[in-house]
Every structure is written in structure tokens, then in C-alpha cells.
Design a protein around this motif. Structure first.
Motif, PDB file in Angstrom:
ATOM      1  N   ILE A 341       1.023  -1.124  -0.185  1.00 27.89           N
ATOM      2  CA  ILE A 341       0.041  -0.020   0.041  1.00 27.89           C
ATOM      3  C   ILE A 341       0.957   1.268  -0.085  1.00 27.89           C
ATOM      4  CG2 ILE A 341      -2.033   1.290   1.203  1.00 27.89           C
ATOM      5  CD1 ILE A 341      -2.351  -1.255   2.499  1.00 27.89           C
ATOM      6  N   PRO A 342       1.011   1.954  -1.111  1.00 27.92           N
ATOM      7  CA  PRO A 342       1.944   2.989  -1.076  1.00 27.92           C
ATOM      8  C   PRO A 342       1.467   4.349  -0.544  1.00 27.92           C
ATOM      9  CG  PRO A 342       0.687   3.028  -3.315  1.00 27.92           C
ATOM     10  CD  PRO A 342       0.113   1.731  -2.336  1.00 27.92           C
ATOM     11  N   MET A 346      -2.360   8.617  -5.329  1.00 26.06           N
ATOM     12  CA  MET A 346      -2.814   8.909  -6.548  1.00 26.06           C
ATOM     13  C   MET A 346      -1.692   8.800  -7.395  1.00 26.06           C
ATOM     14  SD  MET A 346      -5.971   9.187  -6.367  1.00 26.06           S
ATOM     15  CE  MET A 346      -6.476   9.698  -7.929  1.00 26.06           C
ATOM     16  N   THR A 347      -0.324   8.688  -7.041  1.00 24.45           N
ATOM     17  CA  THR A 347       0.755   8.563  -7.874  1.00 24.45           C
ATOM     18  C   THR A 347       1.011   7.011  -8.098  1.00 24.45           C
ATOM     19  OG1 THR A 347       1.735  10.616  -6.774  1.00 24.45           O
ATOM     20  CG2 THR A 347       3.387   8.991  -8.494  1.00 24.45           C
ATOM     21  N   TYR A 348       1.107   6.217  -7.145  1.00 24.19           N
ATOM     22  CA  TYR A 348       1.478   5.026  -7.198  1.00 24.19           C
ATOM     23  C   TYR A 348       0.183   3.855  -6.982  1.00 24.19           C
ATOM     24  CZ  TYR A 348       6.271   6.311  -7.074  1.00 24.19           C
ATOM     25  OH  TYR A 348       7.604   6.950  -7.261  1.00 24.19           O
ATOM     26  N   GLY A 349      -0.521   4.316  -6.260  1.00 21.86           N
ATOM     27  CA  GLY A 349      -1.646   3.355  -5.858  1.00 21.86           C
ATOM     28  C   GLY A 349      -2.769   3.112  -6.770  1.00 21.86           C
ATOM     29  N   ALA A 350      -3.012   4.343  -7.507  1.00 27.31           N
ATOM     30  CA  ALA A 350      -4.296   4.193  -8.560  1.00 27.31           C
ATOM     31  C   ALA A 350      -3.940   4.943  -9.758  1.00 27.31           C
ATOM     32  CB  ALA A 350      -5.503   4.706  -7.710  1.00 27.31           C
ATOM     33  N   ALA A 351      -4.821   4.535 -11.090  1.00 30.02           N
ATOM     34  CA  ALA A 351      -4.637   5.450 -12.019  1.00 30.02           C
ATOM     35  C   ALA A 351      -5.910   6.409 -12.076  1.00 30.02           C
ATOM     36  CB  ALA A 351      -4.593   4.767 -13.242  1.00 30.02           C
ATOM     37  N   THR A 353      -7.754   8.337 -13.764  1.00 28.33           N
ATOM     38  CA  THR A 353      -8.616   8.541 -14.955  1.00 28.33           C
ATOM     39  C   THR A 353      -9.188   7.229 -15.358  1.00 28.33           C
ATOM     40  OG1 THR A 353      -6.692   8.557 -16.252  1.00 28.33           O
ATOM     41  CG2 THR A 353      -7.838  10.408 -15.888  1.00 28.33           C
ATOM     42  N   ASN A 359      -8.448  -0.335 -12.030  1.00 27.81           N
ATOM     43  CA  ASN A 359      -7.637  -0.270 -11.049  1.00 27.81           C
ATOM     44  C   ASN A 359      -7.555  -1.623 -10.064  1.00 27.81           C
ATOM     45  OD1 ASN A 359      -6.174   2.326 -10.451  1.00 27.81           O
ATOM     46  ND2 ASN A 359      -8.217   2.853 -11.118  1.00 27.81           N
ATOM     47  N   VAL A 415      -7.316   0.654  -3.646  1.00 27.09           N
ATOM     48  CA  VAL A 415      -6.123   0.154  -3.514  1.00 27.09           C
ATOM     49  C   VAL A 415      -6.006  -1.173  -2.547  1.00 27.09           C
ATOM     50  CG1 VAL A 415      -3.511   0.829  -2.996  1.00 27.09           C
ATOM     51  CG2 VAL A 415      -5.175   2.597  -3.892  1.00 27.09           C
TER      52      VAL A 415
ATOM     53  N   TYR B 213      -4.505  -3.429 -22.273  1.00 23.47           N
ATOM     54  CA  TYR B 213      -4.686  -2.779 -20.939  1.00 23.47           C
ATOM     55  C   TYR B 213      -3.321  -2.260 -20.603  1.00 23.47           C
ATOM     56  CZ  TYR B 213      -5.341  -3.020 -16.107  1.00 23.47           C
ATOM     57  OH  TYR B 213      -5.373  -2.736 -14.646  1.00 23.47           O
ATOM     58  N   MET B 217      -2.898   1.787 -19.115  1.00 22.70           N
ATOM     59  CA  MET B 217      -2.306   2.127 -17.782  1.00 22.70           C
ATOM     60  C   MET B 217      -0.910   2.868 -17.880  1.00 22.70           C
ATOM     61  SD  MET B 217      -4.943   1.206 -15.943  1.00 22.70           S
ATOM     62  CE  MET B 217      -6.264   1.111 -17.061  1.00 22.70           C
ATOM     63  N   GLN B 220      -2.040   6.529 -18.502  1.00 19.62           N
ATOM     64  CA  GLN B 220      -2.855   6.961 -17.657  1.00 19.62           C
ATOM     65  C   GLN B 220      -2.067   7.437 -16.418  1.00 19.62           C
ATOM     66  OE1 GLN B 220      -7.005   5.710 -17.092  1.00 19.62           O
ATOM     67  NE2 GLN B 220      -6.743   4.818 -19.061  1.00 19.62           N
ATOM     68  N   ASN B 221      -1.136   6.373 -16.009  1.00 14.19           N
ATOM     69  CA  ASN B 221      -0.310   6.597 -14.804  1.00 14.19           C
ATOM     70  C   ASN B 221       0.796   5.722 -14.724  1.00 14.19           C
ATOM     71  OD1 ASN B 221       0.917   6.976 -12.336  1.00 14.19           O
ATOM     72  ND2 ASN B 221      -0.815   7.207 -10.888  1.00 14.19           N
ATOM     73  N   SER B 223       3.640   5.818 -13.210  1.00 16.90           N
ATOM     74  CA  SER B 223       4.277   5.306 -11.864  1.00 16.90           C
ATOM     75  C   SER B 223       3.326   4.123 -11.348  1.00 16.90           C
ATOM     76  CB  SER B 223       4.180   6.431 -10.909  1.00 16.90           C
ATOM     77  OG  SER B 223       4.824   7.334 -11.346  1.00 16.90           O
ATOM     78  N   PHE B 224       2.026   4.148 -11.432  1.00 18.36           N
ATOM     79  CA  PHE B 224       0.920   3.336 -10.941  1.00 18.36           C
ATOM     80  C   PHE B 224       1.200   1.918 -11.757  1.00 18.36           C
ATOM     81  CE2 PHE B 224      -3.049   1.229 -12.248  1.00 18.36           C
ATOM     82  CZ  PHE B 224      -3.354   0.819 -11.195  1.00 18.36           C
ATOM     83  N   TYR B 227       4.621   0.362 -10.586  1.00 18.43           N
ATOM     84  CA  TYR B 227       4.194  -0.054  -9.035  1.00 18.43           C
ATOM     85  C   TYR B 227       3.449  -1.518  -9.325  1.00 18.43           C
ATOM     86  CZ  TYR B 227       0.905  -0.202  -5.195  1.00 18.43           C
ATOM     87  OH  TYR B 227       0.072  -0.801  -4.218  1.00 18.43           O
TER      88      TYR B 227
END
Lengths: 519, 363, 308
Positions: A341-342, A346-351, A353, A359, A415, B213, B217, B220-221, B223-224, B227
Motif C-alpha cells: 500500500i503506497p 494517486m501517484t502509485y496506488g491508482a490511476a 482516470t 484499477n 488500493v 490494458y 495504464m 494514464q499513470n 508510476s502506477f 508499481y
């Protein structure tokens, strides 16, 4: 009739953000001249939004702002500054590559002809630094100075611009307790000189210690104004969260077994050559929650990045179930059964958009269960996602909703749902409940305990002392990139003792510390 | 969600109207017959069936480059070498079509496959420079356009030119390699069918496969994605290779379907058109044929305007730029959007209140 | 052949040509520096150069003054850059896309306008346009070797190198420069003290447009004496590479621009050695890619340390 004693009056403030979130609803807020006024509330209660409007960073959708009896329209920070308002942000608003003096005069540079008069900038800095007893080094680059000094630079920035009303947004969040004590002295000094201070915080003790009055916010609304002396800590906490905070997490005693994570003699220097980790060794075993306490910036972030191979250590080894993780990549580490769990969701845990569903499958979308030949098995994906949404109580219209449209707590649940549902052997939980509502916090903490009691190894990093002390079975303290203490049992620990270790006033003997390394 | 779609449609229409308004202003300033020019620009393309075939013809290459851009932009890779790879793909297809005799149909397929593979390989340059060294794919892909152009012209001039012809062009393609026409007495080839089939394939790839996919991803992010365990570097290379594959294929299909010899000595501009239509399609492959049709229609309108009036066809680039700018403008009409959202939020609050009231009453 | 090549490289005309060829790249690269420092990537440089090149030709022909032509070229450069600013900052178009749109305008729009003005699509032979003067520097021109290398350049070539100094002073010695650097590095910090981030970005873009405009004007009123389609041939993009390799520092960027000028000059001369013209024309672009790769590789180690 305008009351001339009122420095700030905000009436009927409503703010709706473009994404439809109503952060403030008909909020009334007033601060007397020369008082220290606390603005309290949980994360997401709307404090920051309210203050952003007072500083001209946001404009209210409805409502009126009156400064010193004069109705104003604060369309930008420039206007707010001209009305004598200054703000010290939680995340420092400084330019790292510029010097302290340059940061302080930015936007109001003294000039000699067409050029900057740098000597004059240094002189101004020194003058204010002495007048307000805020020691800074004018010629140092901001990226090279410690956090406490950065905050002083921020305060000086406001004072140099003639601020009479100072907004401090969670100023103690990044400070050690000595630095906090020093800050409080300075604040009282400002008050004596006639400045008005608005102090945002959710730390009850601090508020009781330093403020005259307080406004409590909850869910975007004001819960009322109180004299600090008249309300107890319990009252405040009830007003903030609507019920007594349940901090106790029921958990059975841990029975740790095999070692899962082994970190041995890890060293790391950051890009500026600062030693962030200095010979760190420890192990995490099945069935236990090992906590890391410490003031932020003492190497925790670097360590966590290393465990997930986001950055390589300069020396030392990190193994999970006997396998080295450094240089192996995140998918390999996840295959080993590590979940994470970062800190920054919003940077690492989820996209943001992407949809909730997208996700939820980001760590497992390549698995045979979700693919039929070359194509995705959409039915399986929908089913898994809907199940997780249900199990983890994610409040949403459907799995197709964009994650960024959810509240902070629900994003964190997305997340957590992903990270907890992959049958993890090791969970690295970095600030798992930061900035989310009480309900989600409780839910996540319970899940974490449940997983550890079912045999997962958990490494918990948290800046929230309550959290790390309540949840952990055993606990280590980080200070200056080293482990300075290890406690096998957290139940007998006192806050005071912890504080002394965290601030580097005390450290255990090498033998005591070595106990955290179960070879 | 539905409100969002409605808003996007309104905004798209507004962008197009604005662009046409700009075009109108220009036309009224420069033309002696402004109404005739406007008529030709807007109504002209619909006046004859032949024009429809022309529009469809012109759609073919830009559908391919548009799809390529979609795939790369969805991964947030600003690779702009569609132009060069389309050109070079066309050249490679031509070479195979001239020098490698083969049975019909198979010949076409081999031409297209080799052209696609070569173009995809060329895209490895910006892609690997990005992932291995961190060099901006934008600058290197722009340079790649010029490199591929010069290399292609060199090959054409020095190794493929038919000296019996007045201008520089290659020898005739073998008949077995030419893509047959779909509609008799037009130049509209089966290429349009290939283009539409590729659209379906790319859409499926982007939204129904693990690779698509991963590409989305990463875009869209990033870093995500990293990770989460997605192989970011591999995905970045993959999307650009696919981008090259598609534009190379577009070059092959265009050359074999429209020409009998290779004649390009300049970059044909389809790569940039591809960027425009990808923006119009919001990087969604499904919308690419529609956007391509629209662009092609505008092109036809501009050509008619030039043929029958005094307004030059390059007016197109002005219309194109204006549409492009407004389509990509997130804040364009944002006040209107804000109103929609605030209204929505208020309605929701009211709903909640009503629900809460009911619950209270029940209790 | 190698001897021949060495002979060329050490000739006075070759070194002279490096400065001439560097001029437009240097203008555009400095334009890229200012924009980048303010946190805006101006990839519309190519288009701006094209637009300014045409503007210079048209106005110098119509007004019969090279200087007025230059003035209008700069003006159009500034306006075009501000248009990028308007879309990127006000309407939140991705700045890369806004730049691409300007490049489209520079490509097709210039043909459109040239056709309207001169009736020709290819190049502006019909327009009696003016050229910026070349300057012989007294005393210096009489010094052997140096005189032939450094004297007799177009006035814009001298100005390009003076601009290196001006941009350096602007960035490091003036309040505007401090604000530009602050906005580029940490817009929130600038905003928090009332420095209007958008205002600074507009100003930086405007300056960037003025510099690119001069680069464009040099192309059609110095480097050559007329406008033809696609005449900048990617120099705006090469300038972006030069800026990146020069780490957005004025002096570093000047050095990398000179390096590109050298490659281009070498390519021009290789043609006289009998190499195919197309392959020779390819060299500056290959050189740019290679240069970019080497630069990126050299910074790779440093970046690896950075926590994301």
C-alpha cells in the motif's frame, strides 16, 4: 455594524469544485484580531479549501469575505497578500534551486537599475530574521537546508510581505517536538506583536496548548466556534468526528513464525549525497506486524522504495523468502507474494482516470483466470471486480466509475482491496490510512490485523504515532537513517519514551537493536 | 457519464463550427466569390457520388496513421514518426511489389507484411532510445521522419528509378501486387476494407487484451503501472512498434491500392493528418474512421473550392489547426461544463437530503 | 578522401559557414531555453520559424525595407507563440499538441498565404524581398584567417551570439529571470508569493517567439534570399535537441548549437566529395539523434538516484 475587532470574517461560504465535490457548505468563520485561532477537522473536512479561499488560491462559489471590516474579493494570492494575509502551506512553496534570500524576495525583488540587487535581498532577509527571531541562512540553497528552516523561510516570506494575518496549514506535521516547541514560542511572539494567526491542525494537544479559540469543521460544514479553555479534548474529538474515536484495535497476541522479509545492512545515499539509510538490518516474520515509527524523512520512504525495487540500495541485501528482490522488478516481487500500500495513492496506488475495475486488476490482469486465449475474459474481470467492491465496501455507482471521482477513503479502499486480495505473504503498508475518513481507517486497520493473524507478514510504516503503536506487535524507531530502538512488545510503551527515540535524544544499545534481526 | 458524452459532443461540434467560422472569415476577405467558395467547401463534397468515392479513397492512409497515433498517444508516447514510417512502408512495399514475383493475393500480403515489419523496426529507434537511455521520443521521432525521407529518396533515386520516365519514379509494380479496386471506375481499393478491419482489430486490442490494458495504464499513470508490476519499458516499446506497424501498413496499402509506381519524393503529410484525427477521436480507435471521413470530407471540400473558385486548397491546414486546437482544449467551454457538474452535484445533494428525510421519518 | 575532408574542415570558408549555419538553430534553441526555463515546452518553434520567414519576405518586399520585414517577422513570431500560450494556458490544450497545431499552420498556412500574395506555391521568387545586411568588422576583417572567419557575417548572425549573453543576463541577473526560473521549477512557490505563473509563462513564450521569429527571418532574409516551402527543414526540432543537450543553459545551448552547425556544414561539404546528396542531407538528423542519445546516456546515471 462592522466589528472592528474582527480580522477575518467569512460568511456563508460554499465551494463546489469542478468535479462536483462540495468542499464547503455555507460555512461561517470569524477570527478576532490578535488571537491564535485553531481551525480543526479531519482530513477532508474542508479546512484547506476554506483557507485556500482566504488566501485567494480558490474562489468561493457563494459567500462573502470581509477583512478588517472591508468586504473583499480575493481573486488571487496577490490580492490576499495586499490585504495583509500570508499563508504557510503544509507542503512548502519554495523553489529548491534558489537561495533562501532569493525565495524570500521572489516577486518583490529589490533592484539596482534593471538588475536584481542581491545584497539588498540578503539584507532584507537578515533584518526580518532578526526582528522576528527566525534564524535562517540567506545564502544557502533551499534544497540544502533542513525542514525546520524551510518552514521559517516560509513564515519570513509572509512577514516580509507585510502579513498581519498568518495562516499556518498543519505546521507541525513535519517538525520534531523541539522544533514544534520553538515554533509555538515564535507564534506567541507574533501574537504579542499584534499578528493574527489561524492555525490548522488535527492534533488535539497542540491546539489546547496554544490557541485561544477554535472553529471545528466536519464534512464541509462548520460545527461551531469555541473558547479553547471551555472544551475538553473529548468534546473536540466528538465534534470533529461525530463520535468518540475508536482507536483500540482488538487483536490477539502475535505468534510470529518463519522469516519472510530479511533486510541486511542496507545503505543508501540520495541524489544530493545525503545518507538516508545507514546499515539498516531487520526481519519481518509470518504472523506479526512490525511497525516503523519515526519522524518523516528519516529514511522510511527510501527503505520502502527499495523493498519494492523502485530504487536500488548502494549496498546490502534485501530478500523475501530467501529470494533477492533488488533489480528483479515489481512483477517478480509481486509473484513472490509481496503487496504494497503506497504512501501516495494517486501517484502509485491508482490511476485516477481509469475505472475502478481497471484499477482493481492491475496486478493480476495477465493471469490465466482473466484471459481467454488472446482476449480478456471480461466476465471473470467483472465478477472479480464486483466482488471486491462488495467485500471492501467501496462506495460507487459501478465498477466503471473513474477512480478520481471517489472520495479519498474510497480510493484507498480500491488500493487496499487489490493489495489485500492477492493472498499476500508480505504486506508493506506505508501510511495506509493517511488522510482518509474514520470509517475507512477502521476498516483498513481491521483488515490488516486479520491478514496478519492469518499468517501474513506485515511491515507497517506510519507517521501517525497512534496507528503505529496500536497496530504493531513489535516496533522499531527510525532516526537519521538508522534503527535507534526496537520494542518487542508495544503495549507498555509511552508516547514520551517514543518521542525521545524518534528525536534522537535516546538510542538503544547495538545489542538491543540487533534483536530485530531474526537470522 | 452520459452527461459527459453529451458535453463532449457539444464541444466537438462547437470546435468544428468555430473552425468553419474562421474559414469563412478568411474566405470573405480573400475571395471574389465567397458564397461560391463556401458552397464548394461545405456542400460541394455531397453533390456527386464520385466525390464520395474520393473521400473514401483519401480516408485509407489516414485511418492507419490515426490508429497508430491512438495506440502511441494512449500510452502517452508523443511519437510523431507516423509520417516517416508511412512513407518508408510505402517504399518497401513498392520494392517488394516490383522485384519479388509472387502469385496474386499472396504477393499483396507479403508486400504489406514486409512493409509493416520494416516500419515497425524503424520505430524501435525512438522507442529504445526512450526506454534504454531516456531520450525524448518526440525529438528523435521527428528526426526519424527526415532520416527515413532522405533514405527513401536515396533508394528511389539510386536503386529503384525507372530512367525511361520523365520524372523520378520507380518501375511499374507487378500486377499481382496491386490491391484491386472495390468500386469499378474509381480508385477506391479494397484498402478501405483493410483499414476498417484494422480499426476493429486495434479497438479489440486496446480494450480487450492484456497488452492494450498495459498500454492504457502506462499512459494514464506510468508510476502506477510500474508499481503494479506492468513492464513499463516493454509496453512503451510495444506501443511504438505497433504505431510503426500500422503506419507502415498504411503506406503499403496506399501505395499498392492507389498507384502503379512509387512516386513520393516528399513526406505525404498523412502522419500529421493521423495526429489530427486521433485528437478528434479522443484517441479512441473506434472513432478513427469517422474522424478520418470528416478530415477527408474537408480535404475534398477544399480541393473543390480550389478547382472552382479562387481560394487555395491549403485553407485546409488552417481549418485543421483550429479544429485541432479547440478539440484538444480541455477548458474550452469549461464554464458550461462546470454549470452542468454543479447542477448535477446539487441534484445529488437534494436527493440525498430527501432520502435522509425519509429515513428519519421512518425511524 | 580523408585528406580532402581535413582540408575542408580547416579551411576558412568552412569555419565561416559553421557560424552562418548555426545562426537559425541558435536563435531557435535560445527560444527553446527561455520557454523551457519557464516550464513550457515550445515545440511550435518549427512552425513559428516558417511563419516568420514568410512574414519577413512579404513585408520586406511590400515595404521595401529589410528592417521592417524583420520587425514584422518578430511580431508574428511573438503573436504565434502567444497563441500557443493562449491555448495551452487558458484553454488547457496540451502544450505539445498546441505546438503541433502551430507546425501545421507553419507548413500549410504559409503556402496558403504565399499563394495569395505571390500566386506561387513553391517559392517566393515573385516577391522582390530584401535581405538583412552583412557586416564587415573594422580592424578584425584585416586580421588574417580570423578576419575571414569572424567578419562579414549577416548582422543577425552577430545578434544571435549577442542573444546568448542577453538571455544569460535575463535569466540570472534580472527579476524577470528569477521569476521565470521560479515558475519553471516550482510554479506553486511562485504562485504563493503572488507571481502570476501564467503571466510569466506568456512572457517567456513571447520572448521565445521573438527569438524563433528572428531565426525564421534569418532563414529567408539572410541564409537565403527568398521563402520556399518547408525551408526550415526541421531546424526548430533540432533546436529542441540542442536545448536539451545544453541543459537549458544559454552558454551550453550555444555550444551544442554550434555542434549541430558543424555537422550541417560538414554535410554540405561532403556533397562536393561525391557522396549522394540524399545521404548527405540525412547527416544533421542522424547527428541529432546520436547526440541526443549520448546526452541522454550521460544523464542516465544521475537520474537513477532520483526517487520518483
Amino acid at each position: 455594524m462592522a466589528d472592528t475587532n474582527i480580522a477575518v470574517l467569512m460568511k456563508g461560504i460554499t465551494k463546489v469544485y469542478p468535479n462536483g465535490i462540495a468542499a464547503n457548505q455555507s460555512v461561517d468563520f470569524s477570527v478576532n484580531r490578535g488571537e491564535i485561532h485553531a481551525l480543526m477537522g479531519e482530513n477532508g473536512a474542508g479546512k484547506s479549501t476554506l483557507m485556500k479561499m482566504l488566501f485567494g488560491l480558490e474562489q468561493p462559489t457563494e459567500g462573502e469575505i470581509i477583512i478588517n471590516g472591508e468586504p473583499v474579493s480575493l481573486t488571487s494570492p496577490t490580492v490576499a497578500i495586499s490585504k495583509g494575509i500570508g499563508m504557510v502551506h503544509q507542503h512548502f512553496m519554495l523553489v529548491p534551486s534558489l537561495t533562501v534570500a532569493e525565495n524570500i524576495v521572489l516577486g518583490m525583488e529589490p533592484t539596482k537599475g534593471a538588475f536584481i540587487d542581491y545584497a539588498e535581498a540578503v539584507r532584507i532577509t537578515k533584518e526580518f530574521s532578526e526582528k522576528y527571531n527566525l534564524h535562517v541562512e540567506p545564502d544557502a540553497k533551499v534544497m540544502d537546508i533542513p525542514v525546520g528552516m524551510k518552514q521559517k523561510v516560509e513564515i519570513l516570506k509572509a512577514l516580509v510581505r507585510g502579513a498581519k494575518i498568518l495562516i499556518l496549514d498543519e505546521p507541525t506535521a513535519v517538525l520534531t517536538s523541539q522544533e514544534t516547541a520553538e515554533l509555538f514560542k515564535e507564534l506567541i511572539h507574533f501574537k504579542e506583536q499584534g499578528h493574527t494567526i489561524i492555525f490548522i491542525s488535527h492534533k488535539l494537544k497542540e491546539i489546547k496548548q496554544i490557541t485561544d479559540r477554535m472553529t471545528i469543521m466536519r464534512g464541509g460544514k462548520s460545527m461551531g466556534v469555541f473558547n479553547t479553555a471551555d472544551v475538553s479534548e473529548q468534546d473536540i474529538s466528538r465534534l470533529m468526528v461525530g463520535r468518540d474515536v475508536v482507536l483500540k484495535v482488538e487483536k490477539e497476541k502475535a505468534e510470529p513464525t518463519d522469516t519472510v522479509l530479511k533486510v541486511e545492512d542496507v545503505h543508501y545515499e540520495n541524489e544530493y549525497g545525503k545518507k538516508m539509510l545507514n546499515g539498516v538490518s531487520f526481519t519481518v516474520r509470518k504472523g506479526e506486524i512490525l511497525g516503523i515509527a519515526g519522524v518523516e524523512g528519516n529514511g522510511q520512504r527510501e527503505l520502502v522504495s527499495m523493498l519494492f525495487d523502485m530504487v536500488p540500495p548502494d549496498s546490502g541485501t534485501i530478500t523475501v523468502e530467501g529470494q533477492t528482490v533488488t533489480g528483479k522488478g515489481q512483477s517478480f516481487i509481486r509473484e513472490l507474494g509481496v503487496s504494497h500500500i503506497p504512501e501516495d495513492r494517486m501517484t502509485y496506488g491508482a490511476a485516477g482516470t481509469a475505472s475502478i475495475e481497471e484499477n482493481l486488476i492491475s496486478d493480476r490482469f495477465e493471469k490465466p483466470a482473466f484471459n481467454k486465449g488472446l482476449l480478456f475474459d471480461m466476465d471473470a474481470i467483472h465478477k472479480t471486480s464486483d466482488q471486491l467492491i462488495q467485500d471492501y465496501l467501496i462506495l460507487c455507482r459501478s465498477g466503471k466509475q473513474q477512480v478520481k471521482m471517489l472520495s479519498g477513503g474510497n480510493i484507498q479502499k480500491v488500493v487496499v482491496a487489490r493489495e489485500f486480495s492477492c493472498d499476500p505473504k508480505l504486506i508493506i503498508a506505508d501510511q495506509p490510512t493517511r488522510g482518509i475518513d474514520v470509517g475507512a481507517t477502521e476498516f483498513i486497520r481491521k483488515k490488516l490485523v486479520e491478514l496478519s493473524r492469518n499468517g501474513a507478514a506485515v511491515l507497517l510504516v506510519s507517521a501517525d504515532l497512534n496507528e503505529v503503536m496500536e497496530l504493531s506487535d513489535s516496533l522499531m524507531v527510525f532516526c537519521g537513517g538508522e534503527i535507534v530502538a526496537y520494542f518487542e512488545d508495544t503495549s507498555t510503551l509511552s508516547d514520551e519514551e517514543m518521542g525521545e527515540y524518534m528525536l534522537g535524544l535516546k538510542r538503544q544499545s547495538p545489542e538491543e537493536i540487533r534483536r530485530v534481526f531474526h537470522a | 457519464m452520459r452527461k459527459n458524452l453529451k458535453f463532449e459532443i457539444i464541444r466537438g461540434a462547437a470546435s468544428i463550427l468555430l473552425a468553419l467560422a474562421v474559414a469563412m472569415i478568411f474566405i470573405f476577405i480573400i475571395s471574389d466569390v465567397p458564397f461560391e467558395a463556401l458552397y464548394n467547401l461545405i456542400i460541394g463534397p455531397f453533390t456527386k457520388l464520385r466525390y464520395l468515392w474520393l473521400i473514401l479513397e483519401r480516408m485509407i492512409p489516414i485511418v492507419f496513421t490515426g490508429l497508430g497515433v491512438c495506440v502511441m498517444f494512449q500510452a502517452n508516447q508523443f511519437n510523431l514518426a507516423g509520417e516517416g514510417t508511412l512513407f518508408f512502408g510505402g517504399l518497401v512495399a513498392a520494392a517488394v511489389a516490383i522485384y519479388l514475383p509472387m502469385p496474386p493475393v499472396l504477393h499483396i500480403i507479403v508486400c504489406i507484411v514486409i512493409a509493416s515489419v520494416v516500419a515497425a523496426a524503424a520505430m524501435l529507434i525512438p522507442a529504445l532510445l526512450k526506454t534504454k537511455l531516456g531520450a525524448s521520443e518526440m525529438v528523435s521521432s521527428l528526426m526519424l521522419n527526415y532520416i527515413l525521407l532522405q533514405l527513401g529518396v536515396y533508394i528511389l533515386n539510386w536503386h529503384m528509378a525507372d530512367r525511361t520516365q520523365g520524372a523520378t519514379m520507380s518501375h511499374l509494380f507487378q500486377d499481382t501486387a496491386r490491391i484491386p479496386t472495390l468500386v469499378p471506375r474509381t480508385n477506391l481499393s479494397w484498402g478501405i476494407i483493410i483499414a476498417l478491419a484494422m480499426t476493429a482489430l486495434v479497438a479489440l486490442f486496446m480494450y480487450r487484451t492484456k497488452w492494450g490494458y498495459a498500454i492504457r495504464m502506462v499512459g494514464q499513470n506510468q508510476s502506477f503501472a510500474k508499481y503494479s508490476g506492468i513492464k513499463v519499458a516493454g509496453t512503451i516499446v510495444l506501443c511504438q512498434v505497433i504505431g510503426g506497424l500500422l503506419s507502415g501498413m498504411g503506406g503499403a496499402v496506399e501505395v499498392l491500392g492507389y498507384y502503379d509506381r512509387f512516386k513520393w519524393r516528399q513526406l505525404p503529410g498523412y502522419g500529421w493528418d493521423g495526429v489530427t484525427i486521433a485528437i478528434l477521436a479522443k484517441n479512441n480507435p473506434v472513432f478513427i474512421p469517422f474522424a478520418a471521413f470528416f478530415m477527408s470530407y474537408l480535404k475534398q471540400g477544399c480541393n473543390l473550392m480550389q478547382t472552382y473558385t479562387d481560394v487555395p486548397a491549403e485553407m485546409l491546414s488552417i481549418i485543421q489547426a483550429v479544429i485541432f486546437l479547440f478539440f484538444a482544449a480541455e477548458q474550452f467551454l469549461s464554464k458550461y461544463r462546470q454549470k452542468l457538474v454543479v447542477k448535477g452535484a446539487k441534484e445529488e445533494l437534494a436527493e440525498k437530503k430527501a432520502e435522509g428525510g425519509q429515513k428519519g421519518a421512518e425511524a | 578522401m580523408l585528406n580532402q575532408l581535413i582540408g575542408i574542415i580547416f579551411s576558412e570558408t568552412f569555419v565561416f559557414s559553421i557560424f552562418r549555419i548555426t545562426t537559425p538553430i541558435l536563435f531557435a534553441a535560445l527560444a527553446a531555453v527561455i520557454a523551457e526555463r519557464a516550464g513550457v515546452t515550445n515545440i511550435g518553434l518549427e512552425g513559428i520559424m516558417m511563419i516568420s520567414a514568410l512574414t519577413g519576405v512579404i513585408f520586406s518586399a511590400k515595404l521595401q525595407s529589410a528592417w521592417l520585414g524583420l520587425l514584422f517577422a518578430i511580431l508574428l513570431g511573438v503573436l504565434t507563440a502567444l497563441m500557443i500560450g493562449f491555448f495551452a494556458l487558458k484553454l488547457k490544450t496540451d502544450i505539445i499538441l498546441a505546438g503541433i497545431a502551430v507546425n501545421m499552420l507553419g507548413n500549410g498556412g504559409t503556402i496558403f498565404v504565399m499563394f495569395l500574395v505571390s500566386g506561387d506555391r513553391g517559392y517566393s521568387a515573385n516577391l522582390a524581398s530584401k535581405v538583412m545586411p552583412a557586416i564587415n568588422i573594422p580592424i578584425l576583417q584585416n586580421i588574417p584567417i580570423l578576419g575571414k572567419i569572424l567578419s562579414g557575417h549577416n548582422i543577425l548572425t552577430y545578434f544571435a551570439f549577442i542573444c546568448v549573453l542577453l538571455v544569460w543576463i535575463l535569466l540570472y541577473k534580472t527579476p524577470m529571470g528569477l521569476q521565470i526560473r521560479a515558475v519553471g521549477e516550482s510554479p506553486n512557490a511562485a504562485d504563493s508569493v503572488g507571481v502570476s505563473v501564467n503571466r510569466i509563462k506568456y512572457i517567456a513564450l513571447g520572448l521565445s517567439g521573438a527569438l524563433a521569429g528572428m531565426g525564421g527571418a534569418f532563414m529567408s532574409m539572410g541564409y537565403m534570399s527568398s521563402f520556399n516551402t518547408n525551408m526550415t527543414a526541421g531546424r526548430g526540432f533540432i533546436a529542441l535537441a540542442a536545448e536539451a543537450m545544453g541543459r537549458a543553459e544559454p552558454v551550453g545551448t550555444m555550444l551544442t548549437s554550434l555542434l549541430f552547425g558543424f555537422a550541417d556544414a560538414l554535410a554540405n561539404n561532403m556533397q562536393s566529395l561525391g557522396l549522394p546528396q540524399e545521404l548527405v542531407a540525412m547527416t544533421p538528423y542522424v547527428f541529432t539523434v546520436v547526440g541526443l542519445a549520448i546526452y541522454a546516456a550521460s544523464t542516465l546515471k544521475k537520474n537513477r538516484k532520483k526517487l520518483e
